[in-house]
Write a protein that holds these residues in place. Structure first.
Motif, PDB file in Angstrom:
ATOM      1  N   THR A   1      -7.867   0.866 -23.133  1.00  0.00           N
ATOM      2  CA  THR A   1      -8.072   2.313 -23.326  1.00  0.00           C
ATOM      3  C   THR A   1      -9.368   2.454 -23.797  1.00  0.00           C
ATOM      4  O   THR A   1      -9.922   1.557 -24.430  1.00  0.00           O
ATOM      5  CB  THR A   1      -6.951   3.039 -24.058  1.00  0.00           C
ATOM      6  OG1 THR A   1      -6.889   2.449 -25.379  1.00  0.00           O
ATOM      7  CG2 THR A   1      -5.407   2.538 -23.520  1.00  0.00           C
ATOM      8  N   ALA A   2      -9.715   3.685 -23.759  1.00  0.00           N
ATOM      9  CA  ALA A   2     -10.914   4.038 -24.402  1.00  0.00           C
ATOM     10  C   ALA A   2     -10.928   3.849 -25.975  1.00  0.00           C
ATOM     11  O   ALA A   2     -12.120   3.350 -26.627  1.00  0.00           O
ATOM     12  CB  ALA A   2     -11.561   5.462 -24.454  1.00  0.00           C
ATOM     13  N   GLN A   3      -9.872   3.816 -26.630  1.00  0.00           N
ATOM     14  CA  GLN A   3      -9.613   3.489 -28.093  1.00  0.00           C
ATOM     15  C   GLN A   3      -9.631   2.097 -28.213  1.00  0.00           C
ATOM     16  O   GLN A   3     -10.259   1.447 -29.480  1.00  0.00           O
ATOM     17  CB  GLN A   3      -8.339   4.283 -28.639  1.00  0.00           C
ATOM     18  CG  GLN A   3      -8.570   5.660 -28.738  1.00  0.00           C
ATOM     19  CD  GLN A   3      -8.227   6.210 -27.401  1.00  0.00           C
ATOM     20  OE1 GLN A   3      -7.624   5.799 -26.332  1.00  0.00           O
ATOM     21  NE2 GLN A   3      -8.863   7.488 -27.125  1.00  0.00           N
ATOM     22  N   SER A   4      -9.063   1.328 -27.456  1.00  0.00           N
ATOM     23  CA  SER A   4      -8.926  -0.159 -27.635  1.00  0.00           C
ATOM     24  C   SER A   4      -9.777  -1.019 -26.945  1.00  0.00           C
ATOM     25  O   SER A   4      -9.793  -2.180 -27.374  1.00  0.00           O
ATOM     26  CB  SER A   4      -7.465  -0.599 -27.128  1.00  0.00           C
ATOM     27  OG  SER A   4      -7.375  -0.511 -25.670  1.00  0.00           O
ATOM     28  N   ALA A   5     -10.445  -0.584 -26.153  1.00  0.00           N
ATOM     29  CA  ALA A   5     -11.358  -1.456 -25.370  1.00  0.00           C
ATOM     30  C   ALA A   5     -12.513  -2.439 -26.140  1.00  0.00           C
ATOM     31  O   ALA A   5     -12.667  -3.482 -26.119  1.00  0.00           O
ATOM     32  CB  ALA A   5     -12.345  -0.690 -24.333  1.00  0.00           C
ATOM     33  N   ALA A   6     -13.055  -1.647 -27.151  1.00  0.00           N
ATOM     34  CA  ALA A   6     -13.790  -2.361 -28.162  1.00  0.00           C
ATOM     35  C   ALA A   6     -13.457  -3.479 -28.833  1.00  0.00           C
ATOM     36  O   ALA A   6     -13.861  -4.659 -29.021  1.00  0.00           O
ATOM     37  CB  ALA A   6     -14.611  -1.538 -29.088  1.00  0.00           C
ATOM     38  N   ALA A   7     -12.210  -3.314 -29.350  1.00  0.00           N
ATOM     39  CA  ALA A   7     -11.325  -4.399 -29.968  1.00  0.00           C
ATOM     40  C   ALA A   7     -11.166  -5.498 -29.104  1.00  0.00           C
ATOM     41  O   ALA A   7     -11.152  -6.636 -29.438  1.00  0.00           O
ATOM     42  CB  ALA A   7     -10.236  -3.875 -30.771  1.00  0.00           C
ATOM     43  N   ILE A   8     -10.523  -5.151 -27.988  1.00  0.00           N
ATOM     44  CA  ILE A   8     -10.104  -6.135 -27.050  1.00  0.00           C
ATOM     45  C   ILE A   8     -11.398  -6.977 -26.673  1.00  0.00           C
ATOM     46  O   ILE A   8     -11.364  -8.111 -26.621  1.00  0.00           O
ATOM     47  CB  ILE A   8      -9.488  -5.441 -25.739  1.00  0.00           C
ATOM     48  CG1 ILE A   8      -8.131  -4.857 -26.079  1.00  0.00           C
ATOM     49  CG2 ILE A   8      -9.269  -6.427 -24.516  1.00  0.00           C
ATOM     50  CD1 ILE A   8      -7.761  -4.095 -25.056  1.00  0.00           C
TER      51      ILE A   8
ATOM     52  N   LEU B   1      -8.059 -17.546 -22.610  1.00  0.00           N
ATOM     53  CA  LEU B   1      -8.518 -16.184 -23.187  1.00  0.00           C
ATOM     54  C   LEU B   1      -8.690 -15.367 -21.813  1.00  0.00           C
ATOM     55  O   LEU B   1      -8.678 -14.296 -22.007  1.00  0.00           O
ATOM     56  CB  LEU B   1     -10.047 -16.507 -23.800  1.00  0.00           C
ATOM     57  CG  LEU B   1      -9.991 -16.970 -25.377  1.00  0.00           C
ATOM     58  CD1 LEU B   1     -11.122 -17.502 -25.559  1.00  0.00           C
ATOM     59  CD2 LEU B   1      -9.589 -15.991 -26.166  1.00  0.00           C
ATOM     60  N   ASN B   2      -9.236 -15.924 -20.873  1.00  0.00           N
ATOM     61  CA  ASN B   2      -9.181 -15.251 -19.452  1.00  0.00           C
ATOM     62  C   ASN B   2      -8.101 -14.664 -19.100  1.00  0.00           C
ATOM     63  O   ASN B   2      -8.016 -13.486 -18.717  1.00  0.00           O
ATOM     64  CB  ASN B   2      -9.753 -16.120 -18.397  1.00  0.00           C
ATOM     65  CG  ASN B   2     -11.329 -16.486 -18.694  1.00  0.00           C
ATOM     66  OD1 ASN B   2     -11.978 -15.820 -19.485  1.00  0.00           O
ATOM     67  ND2 ASN B   2     -11.860 -17.529 -17.944  1.00  0.00           N
ATOM     68  N   GLU B   3      -6.743 -15.381 -19.111  1.00  0.00           N
ATOM     69  CA  GLU B   3      -5.643 -14.762 -18.893  1.00  0.00           C
ATOM     70  C   GLU B   3      -5.080 -13.815 -19.623  1.00  0.00           C
ATOM     71  O   GLU B   3      -4.436 -12.636 -19.180  1.00  0.00           O
ATOM     72  CB  GLU B   3      -4.560 -16.107 -18.889  1.00  0.00           C
ATOM     73  CG  GLU B   3      -4.670 -16.950 -17.617  1.00  0.00           C
ATOM     74  CD  GLU B   3      -3.950 -17.946 -17.791  1.00  0.00           C
ATOM     75  OE1 GLU B   3      -3.034 -18.461 -18.845  1.00  0.00           O
ATOM     76  OE2 GLU B   3      -3.982 -19.026 -16.812  1.00  0.00           O
ATOM     77  N   ALA B   4      -5.480 -13.786 -20.901  1.00  0.00           N
ATOM     78  CA  ALA B   4      -4.920 -12.801 -22.030  1.00  0.00           C
ATOM     79  C   ALA B   4      -5.843 -11.383 -21.680  1.00  0.00           C
ATOM     80  O   ALA B   4      -5.260 -10.376 -21.536  1.00  0.00           O
ATOM     81  CB  ALA B   4      -5.303 -13.161 -23.370  1.00  0.00           C
ATOM     82  N   LEU B   5      -7.219 -11.610 -21.219  1.00  0.00           N
ATOM     83  CA  LEU B   5      -8.133 -10.426 -20.753  1.00  0.00           C
ATOM     84  C   LEU B   5      -7.338  -9.875 -19.419  1.00  0.00           C
ATOM     85  O   LEU B   5      -7.534  -8.749 -19.190  1.00  0.00           O
ATOM     86  CB  LEU B   5      -9.410 -10.848 -20.718  1.00  0.00           C
ATOM     87  CG  LEU B   5     -10.378  -9.820 -20.245  1.00  0.00           C
ATOM     88  CD1 LEU B   5     -10.470  -8.915 -21.512  1.00  0.00           C
ATOM     89  CD2 LEU B   5     -11.950 -10.223 -19.994  1.00  0.00           C
TER      90      LEU B   5
ATOM     91  N   GLN C   1     -14.287  -7.439 -28.074  1.00  0.00           N
ATOM     92  CA  GLN C   1     -14.586  -8.314 -29.179  1.00  0.00           C
ATOM     93  C   GLN C   1     -13.707  -9.621 -29.599  1.00  0.00           C
ATOM     94  O   GLN C   1     -14.298 -10.818 -29.704  1.00  0.00           O
ATOM     95  CB  GLN C   1     -14.622  -7.397 -30.724  1.00  0.00           C
ATOM     96  CG  GLN C   1     -15.638  -8.270 -31.754  1.00  0.00           C
ATOM     97  CD  GLN C   1     -16.848  -8.193 -31.440  1.00  0.00           C
ATOM     98  OE1 GLN C   1     -17.575  -7.774 -30.897  1.00  0.00           O
ATOM     99  NE2 GLN C   1     -17.637  -9.059 -32.328  1.00  0.00           N
ATOM    100  N   ASP C   2     -12.433  -9.294 -29.541  1.00  0.00           N
ATOM    101  CA  ASP C   2     -11.365 -10.406 -29.680  1.00  0.00           C
ATOM    102  C   ASP C   2     -11.765 -11.379 -28.749  1.00  0.00           C
ATOM    103  O   ASP C   2     -11.239 -12.517 -28.749  1.00  0.00           O
ATOM    104  CB  ASP C   2     -10.150  -9.923 -29.662  1.00  0.00           C
ATOM    105  CG  ASP C   2      -9.869  -9.158 -30.929  1.00  0.00           C
ATOM    106  OD1 ASP C   2     -10.425  -9.224 -31.863  1.00  0.00           O
ATOM    107  OD2 ASP C   2      -8.533  -8.331 -30.963  1.00  0.00           O
TER     108      ASP C   2
END
Length: 170
Positions: free
Chosen positions: A122-129, A112-116, A131-132
């Motif tokens: 981006t401003a649009q994708s940050a919340a989903a990233i 999970l850390n490596e994927a992060l 949360q996942d």
């Protein structure tokens, strides 16, 4: 002759377990709730920075030391008195930490850390990233915390039994 070695390495295992349990506990009750309350872009950047710097000697002593000292203590106890309750407690603490914290970290938290680390939010994708990442990471961290605390309890109980045995042999 093996009793001082058993006491020494079990004490080191207990110390390392206490440190790593506290580390996981701090993430459980402050770091992750704090990051969850922050803006997802800031949370991602903060966690990326934390993950990039956590691999250091201080962390290594607690993370690797709990398993290493636990294994050494298990071997020393097995050589001395393999059926002694203290030996079983040390072995149990080592197994709890090895499976419930060390292996979980390597199998789940590290990927999970490596994927992060590879994410470019981006401003649009940050919340989903975030949360996942955060939800499974928190779940696995809770397991690591509990396993580390249980290992600490086992090591401390073994030391208590060893101290009682040492007193009765004098």
């Amino acid at each position: 002759m093996l009793r001082p070695l058993c006491l020494s390495v079990t004490s080191l295992a207990a110390l390392a377990a206490a440190l790593i349990a506290g580390f996981f506990y701090a993430y459980h009750c402050s770091v992750m709730p704090g990051l969850d309350a922050a803006d997802p872009m800031a949370a991602i950047a903060a966690m990326q920075a934390i993950n990039a710097t956590v691999r250091n000697m201080t962390f290594a002593f607690s993370f690797f030391g709990t398993l290493g000292f636990g294994l050494l203590a298990s071997i020393a106890m097995a050589l001395r008195q393999p059926r002694d309750p203290a030996a079983w407690l040390v072995w149990s603490g080592t197994a709890l930490y090895g499976c419930g914290a060390f292996a979980v970290t390597m199998a789940f938290n590290v990927p999970l850390n490596e994927a992060l680390a590879a994410a470019t939010p981006t401003a649009q994708s940050a919340a989903a990233i975030w949360q996942d990442y955060a939800q499974p990471w928190i779940t696995w961290n809770t397991l690591r915390m509990i396993a580390s605390l249980m290992a600490l309890f086992c090591f401390a109980a073994a030391l208590w039994l060893e101290a009682g045995a040492a007193k009765s042999s004098h």
